[in-house]
Design a protein around this motif. Structure first.
Motif, mmCIF file in Angstrom:
data_model
loop_
_atom_site.group_PDB
_atom_site.id
_atom_site.type_symbol
_atom_site.label_atom_id
_atom_site.label_comp_id
_atom_site.label_asym_id
_atom_site.label_seq_id
_atom_site.Cartn_x
_atom_site.Cartn_y
_atom_site.Cartn_z
ATOM 1 N N ASP A 1 -86.635 -91.341 93.711
ATOM 2 C CA ASP A 1 -87.676 -92.332 93.430
ATOM 3 C C ASP A 1 -87.125 -93.594 92.777
ATOM 4 N N ASP A 2 -86.214 -93.436 91.798
ATOM 5 C CA ASP A 2 -85.703 -94.614 91.101
ATOM 6 C C ASP A 2 -84.837 -95.477 92.016
ATOM 7 N N GLU A 3 -84.045 -94.827 92.869
ATOM 8 C CA GLU A 3 -83.214 -95.583 93.806
ATOM 9 C C GLU A 3 -84.074 -96.274 94.859
ATOM 10 N N ALA A 4 -85.073 -95.555 95.363
ATOM 11 C CA ALA A 4 -85.963 -96.133 96.366
ATOM 12 C C ALA A 4 -86.711 -97.326 95.797
ATOM 13 N N GLU A 5 -87.158 -97.213 94.557
ATOM 14 C CA GLU A 5 -87.895 -98.305 93.907
ATOM 15 C C GLU A 5 -87.011 -99.538 93.757
ATOM 16 N N LEU A 6 -85.755 -99.328 93.388
ATOM 17 C CA LEU A 6 -84.833 -100.457 93.220
ATOM 18 C C LEU A 6 -84.548 -101.122 94.558
ATOM 19 N N LEU A 7 -84.366 -100.322 95.606
ATOM 20 C CA LEU A 7 -84.126 -100.885 96.937
ATOM 21 C C LEU A 7 -85.320 -101.704 97.406
ATOM 22 N N LEU A 8 -86.529 -101.161 97.228
ATOM 23 C CA LEU A 8 -87.729 -101.874 97.654
ATOM 24 C C LEU A 8 -87.912 -103.173 96.869
ATOM 25 N N LYS A 9 -87.609 -103.137 95.579
ATOM 26 C CA LYS A 9 -87.739 -104.348 94.757
ATOM 27 C C LYS A 9 -86.761 -105.421 95.226
ATOM 28 N N ARG A 10 -85.525 -105.005 95.503
ATOM 29 C CA ARG A 10 -84.533 -105.982 95.935
ATOM 30 C C ARG A 10 -84.920 -106.593 97.286
ATOM 31 N N LEU A 11 -85.446 -105.771 98.166
ATOM 32 C CA LEU A 11 -85.891 -106.276 99.470
ATOM 33 C C LEU A 11 -87.100 -107.190 99.332
ATOM 34 N N SER A 12 -88.042 -106.808 98.468
ATOM 35 C CA SER A 12 -89.232 -107.619 98.243
ATOM 36 C C SER A 12 -88.865 -108.969 97.645
ATOM 37 N N ASP A 13 -87.970 -108.949 96.662
ATOM 38 C CA ASP A 13 -87.526 -110.195 96.041
ATOM 39 C C ASP A 13 -86.838 -111.090 97.065
ATOM 40 N N GLY A 14 -86.016 -110.460 97.919
ATOM 41 C CA GLY A 14 -85.306 -111.230 98.936
ATOM 42 C C GLY A 14 -86.249 -111.867 99.940
ATOM 43 N N ALA A 15 -87.276 -111.140 100.335
ATOM 44 C CA ALA A 15 -88.227 -111.658 101.317
ATOM 45 C C ALA A 15 -89.023 -112.836 100.762
ATOM 46 N N LYS A 16 -89.216 -112.879 99.452
ATOM 47 C CA LYS A 16 -90.030 -113.922 98.828
ATOM 48 C C LYS A 16 -89.214 -115.102 98.305
ATOM 49 N N ASP A 17 -87.894 -114.977 98.309
ATOM 50 C CA ASP A 17 -87.036 -115.975 97.683
ATOM 51 C C ASP A 17 -86.915 -117.224 98.555
ATOM 52 N N GLY A 18 -87.608 -118.281 98.156
ATOM 53 C CA GLY A 18 -87.608 -119.518 98.920
ATOM 54 C C GLY A 18 -86.296 -120.271 98.898
ATOM 55 N N THR A 19 -85.348 -119.848 98.054
ATOM 56 C CA THR A 19 -84.052 -120.522 98.007
ATOM 57 C C THR A 19 -83.070 -119.950 99.025
ATOM 58 N N ARG A 20 -83.435 -118.824 99.654
ATOM 59 C CA ARG A 20 -82.539 -118.183 100.613
ATOM 60 C C ARG A 20 -82.845 -118.639 102.036
ATOM 61 N N SER A 21 -81.934 -118.336 102.948
ATOM 62 C CA SER A 21 -82.109 -118.761 104.335
ATOM 63 C C SER A 21 -83.271 -118.017 104.977
ATOM 64 N N PRO A 22 -83.920 -118.631 105.973
ATOM 65 C CA PRO A 22 -85.019 -117.952 106.673
ATOM 66 C C PRO A 22 -84.590 -116.615 107.273
ATOM 67 N N GLU A 23 -83.374 -116.577 107.815
ATOM 68 C CA GLU A 23 -82.905 -115.342 108.441
ATOM 69 C C GLU A 23 -82.742 -114.214 107.420
ATOM 70 N N TYR A 24 -82.217 -114.550 106.245
ATOM 71 C CA TYR A 24 -82.073 -113.545 105.187
ATOM 72 C C TYR A 24 -83.441 -113.016 104.752
ATOM 73 N N ARG A 25 -84.383 -113.920 104.527
ATOM 74 C CA ARG A 25 -85.705 -113.518 104.065
ATOM 75 C C ARG A 25 -86.410 -112.635 105.094
ATOM 76 N N LEU A 26 -86.294 -113.018 106.359
ATOM 77 C CA LEU A 26 -86.948 -112.254 107.411
ATOM 78 C C LEU A 26 -86.337 -110.867 107.550
ATOM 79 N N GLU A 27 -85.019 -110.780 107.449
ATOM 80 C CA GLU A 27 -84.370 -109.463 107.557
ATOM 81 C C GLU A 27 -84.758 -108.572 106.378
ATOM 82 N N CYS A 28 -84.902 -109.151 105.188
ATOM 83 C CA CYS A 28 -85.380 -108.379 104.027
ATOM 84 C C CYS A 28 -86.799 -107.875 104.276
#
Length: 219
Positions: A156-183
């Protein structure tokens, strides 16, 4: 699911299902790997396997990120047929090195995910670290690996951390569109309930801004 964007076509490793079922020939012929023209060659011993891995790790520093996957494919072909008990210590020892570059880690993690019986719990922290890379090409490749359904079995703790990192990446407007979409794609694969809805919302908003909703229709 995998990305339909041309830029992701080289990230082939996650198209291979996790586990031994993805390599039926390995269960039948564990002592050999197939070479050219239908020839069978002995699987490398531990010393030769270590040499092959180290050779690829050194070479990957001088190639474009996209070519990392070609090197990984070659390494997978070279070690296929070798018992996992012999493979894991070699990969674990190299992944534990603090001086290992991001590209080298991509190579090792991607290769191990493509071989039978990967330890998703051991590989997840490496993927999570790579998701935080400041290099969008590296982060995007890590997000592609994170979409492997084998990671659904994480604690659970590992899954939660992975999901958070992916969620943060998808929302990060400073990153490339391709990175955000893949997240967002990986988040939709790994998430449940709210995480899936959030991922779909992010992808729909992102694609709407680009005038293309075809990628998320039917998700």
């Amino acid at each position: 699911m995998t990305s339909t964007h041309p830029l992701f076509l080289g990230l082939f490793l996650l198209c291979i299902p996790a586990g031994p079922a993805a390599f039926p020939s390995a269960a039948v012929q564990p002592a050999t790997v197939q070479g050219g023209a239908g020839e069978a060659h002995p699987a490398p011993d531990a010393k030769e396997l270590a040499r092959l891995i180290d050779e690829r790790v050194r070479a990957v520093e001088s190639v474009p990120t996209k070519q990392v996957w070609q090197d990984a494919e070659a390494l997978v072909a070279a070690v296929k047929g070798t018992d996992a008990a012999a493979i894991d210590p070699l990969f674990d020892a190299r992944l534990s090195r603090t001086d290992l570059s991001e590209r080298a880690r991509l190579l090792l993690v991607g290769t191990r995910l493509s071989l039978p019986t990967p330890d998703f719990g051991a590989l997840a922290p490496k993927v999570i670290e790579l998701l935080a890379s400041k290099d969008d090409e590296v982060g995007r490749a890590a997000a592609n690996m994170a979409a492997n359904r084998g990671f659904k079995g994480l604690r659970d703790d590992e899954a939660e951390l992975l999901l958070k990192r992916l969620s943060d990446g998808a929302k990060d407007g400073t990153r490339s569109p391709e990175y955000r979409l893949e997240c967002g794609v990986a988040l939709h694969v790994q998430g449940n309930g709210e995480a899936k809805r959030s991922a779909r919302k992010e992808m729909m908003e992102f694609q709407a801004a680009r005038g293309d909703l075809s990628f998320v229709i039917g998700m």
